[in-house]
Design a protein around this motif. Structure first.
Motif, PDB file in Angstrom:
ATOM      1  N   ILE A  57      -8.475  -9.625  32.536  1.00  0.00           N
ATOM      2  CA  ILE A  57      -9.600  -9.881  32.306  1.00  0.00           C
ATOM      3  C   ILE A  57     -10.370  -8.690  32.178  1.00  0.00           C
ATOM      4  N   VAL A  58     -11.382  -8.757  30.964  1.00  0.00           N
ATOM      5  CA  VAL A  58     -12.186  -7.432  30.205  1.00  0.00           C
ATOM      6  C   VAL A  58     -13.292  -6.634  30.904  1.00  0.00           C
ATOM      7  N   GLY A  59     -13.163  -6.004  31.160  1.00  0.00           N
ATOM      8  CA  GLY A  59     -14.627  -5.420  32.032  1.00  0.00           C
ATOM      9  C   GLY A  59     -14.397  -5.067  33.299  1.00  0.00           C
ATOM     10  N   ALA A 119     -30.978  -6.683  31.299  1.00  0.00           N
ATOM     11  CA  ALA A 119     -30.380  -5.566  30.310  1.00  0.00           C
ATOM     12  C   ALA A 119     -29.082  -6.563  29.186  1.00  0.00           C
ATOM     13  N   PHE A 120     -28.984  -7.351  30.056  1.00  0.00           N
ATOM     14  CA  PHE A 120     -27.576  -8.455  29.654  1.00  0.00           C
ATOM     15  C   PHE A 120     -27.525  -9.595  29.128  1.00  0.00           C
ATOM     16  N   HIS A 121     -28.750 -10.020  28.642  1.00  0.00           N
ATOM     17  CA  HIS A 121     -29.479 -11.208  28.581  1.00  0.00           C
ATOM     18  C   HIS A 121     -28.847 -12.076  27.655  1.00  0.00           C
ATOM     19  N   ASN A 122     -28.207 -11.494  26.322  1.00  0.00           N
ATOM     20  CA  ASN A 122     -27.548 -12.001  25.860  1.00  0.00           C
ATOM     21  C   ASN A 122     -25.861 -11.561  25.493  1.00  0.00           C
ATOM     22  N   PRO A 123     -25.293 -12.642  25.892  1.00  0.00           N
ATOM     23  CA  PRO A 123     -24.170 -12.165  26.309  1.00  0.00           C
ATOM     24  C   PRO A 123     -22.575 -11.481  24.436  1.00  0.00           C
ATOM     25  N   CYS A 124     -22.082 -10.448  24.816  1.00  0.00           N
ATOM     26  CA  CYS A 124     -21.250  -9.664  23.907  1.00  0.00           C
ATOM     27  C   CYS A 124     -20.435 -10.276  24.109  1.00  0.00           C
ATOM     28  N   GLU A 134      -9.851 -18.685  25.904  1.00  0.00           N
ATOM     29  CA  GLU A 134     -11.049 -17.502  26.161  1.00  0.00           C
ATOM     30  C   GLU A 134     -13.030 -18.288  26.642  1.00  0.00           C
ATOM     31  N   ILE A 135     -12.817 -17.348  27.921  1.00  0.00           N
ATOM     32  CA  ILE A 135     -14.365 -17.557  28.338  1.00  0.00           C
ATOM     33  C   ILE A 135     -14.786 -16.087  28.062  1.00  0.00           C
ATOM     34  N   HIS A 136     -16.605 -15.702  28.095  1.00  0.00           N
ATOM     35  CA  HIS A 136     -17.439 -14.688  28.528  1.00  0.00           C
ATOM     36  C   HIS A 136     -17.499 -15.593  29.824  1.00  0.00           C
ATOM     37  N   ALA A 137     -18.134 -13.521  30.767  1.00  0.00           N
ATOM     38  CA  ALA A 137     -18.240 -14.182  32.006  1.00  0.00           C
ATOM     39  C   ALA A 137     -20.171 -14.798  32.502  1.00  0.00           C
ATOM     40  N   SER A 138     -20.176 -15.274  31.517  1.00  0.00           N
ATOM     41  CA  SER A 138     -21.833 -16.324  31.535  1.00  0.00           C
ATOM     42  C   SER A 138     -21.683 -17.364  31.404  1.00  0.00           C
ATOM     43  N   LYS A 139     -20.700 -17.823  31.119  1.00  0.00           N
ATOM     44  CA  LYS A 139     -20.403 -19.016  31.121  1.00  0.00           C
ATOM     45  C   LYS A 139     -18.841 -19.343  31.933  1.00  0.00           C
ATOM     46  N   TYR A 140     -18.465 -18.942  32.335  1.00  0.00           N
ATOM     47  CA  TYR A 140     -16.866 -18.778  33.602  1.00  0.00           C
ATOM     48  C   TYR A 140     -17.770 -19.326  35.076  1.00  0.00           C
ATOM     49  N   GLN A 141     -17.317 -20.715  35.882  1.00  0.00           N
ATOM     50  CA  GLN A 141     -18.158 -20.845  37.264  1.00  0.00           C
ATOM     51  C   GLN A 141     -17.764 -20.506  38.002  1.00  0.00           C
ATOM     52  N   ASN A 142     -16.047 -21.156  38.094  1.00  0.00           N
ATOM     53  CA  ASN A 142     -14.942 -21.395  38.921  1.00  0.00           C
ATOM     54  C   ASN A 142     -13.638 -21.070  38.818  1.00  0.00           C
ATOM     55  N   PRO A 143     -12.369 -21.191  39.216  1.00  0.00           N
ATOM     56  CA  PRO A 143     -11.264 -20.678  38.919  1.00  0.00           C
ATOM     57  C   PRO A 143     -10.828 -21.963  38.058  1.00  0.00           C
ATOM     58  N   SER A 144     -11.033 -23.219  38.414  1.00  0.00           N
ATOM     59  CA  SER A 144     -11.263 -24.650  38.082  1.00  0.00           C
ATOM     60  C   SER A 144     -11.157 -24.985  36.743  1.00  0.00           C
ATOM     61  N   GLN A 145     -11.721 -23.772  36.307  1.00  0.00           N
ATOM     62  CA  GLN A 145     -12.106 -23.811  33.938  1.00  0.00           C
ATOM     63  C   GLN A 145     -10.847 -23.039  33.342  1.00  0.00           C
ATOM     64  N   ILE A 146     -10.161 -22.467  34.032  1.00  0.00           N
ATOM     65  CA  ILE A 146      -9.250 -21.125  33.824  1.00  0.00           C
ATOM     66  C   ILE A 146      -7.724 -22.499  33.906  1.00  0.00           C
TER      67      ILE A 146
END
Length: 191
Positions: free
Chosen positions: A168-170, A132-137, A149-161
């Motif tokens: 966090i929205v959602g 259902a969520f193949h393309n992130p909105c 700003e980062i979408h959850a599909s691109k998030y890997q770990n806290p070091s990115q933030i």
């Protein structure tokens, strides 16, 4: 472009749903093929954030009685699920072709034509099992001055933030897991 053979069913997507359906079709001797764009089975799980774990115990996450390694009451991580799906495909000799579907049409005989970059497959029926969520909105919510700003599909770990407060929205499974993880290193608000 070459035409491939005709199948009764073409499954687009080789994740849990596509593999489970493929297993059932094979049991009934229905000619089928699974088309998946990922380079290996389970890759969509491997690409997700590092700490991803299922919210359901392993015993509830098995396909067609195929045993998931580990504690049946434990919560498998993303790599355990990816490994499990790859083993399920191999164990059941499911025909997965590594091809990206670029078009789906019907001909005058009401057959489905499934086009990939190199072939056109023909089928009586097609099942879309891509998730259902193949393309992130990613909504445009600010004017560019609000910061990182980062979408959850691109998030890997806290070091990115970056350091600082995090919104966090959602509050679905992904949002809650990421919020929990980030709350160890950041001030987090979950909306």
């Amino acid at each position: 472009m070459s035409y491939s053979m005709t199948y009764d069913v073409i499954i687009i997507g080789g994740g849990q749903a596509g593999l489970a359906l493929g297993f059932s079709l094979k049991q009934k001797n229905i000619p089928f093929v699974i088309l998946d764009e990922n380079e290996q089975t389970g890759m969509s799980w491997r690409k997700r954030y590092d700490s991803l774990r299922l919210f359901t115990p392993g015993s509830y996450s098995q396909l067609h009685g195929f045993h998931l390694k580990g504690d049946p009451k434990g919560f498998p991580d993303k790599n355990e699920i990816a490994d499990y799906l790859a083993a399920f495909k191999i164990q059941n000799e499911l025909p997965v072709h590594r091809e990206k579907v670029i078009r789906l049409t019907q001909n005058e005989r009401k057959q489905f034509l499934v086009t990939t970059p190199n072939k056109i497959y023909t089928a009586k029926q097609v099942v879309i099992a891509t998730g259902a969520f193949h393309n992130p909105c990613v909504p445009k919510v600010h004017d560019g001055t609000a910061g990182f700003e980062i979408h959850a599909s691109k998030y890997q770990n806290p070091s990115q933030i970056p350091n600082g407060n995090v919104l966090i929205v959602g509050a679905g499974n992904t949002g809650v897991q990421i919020a929990s993880e980030l709350s160890k290193t950041h001030q987090v608000t979950l909306s």
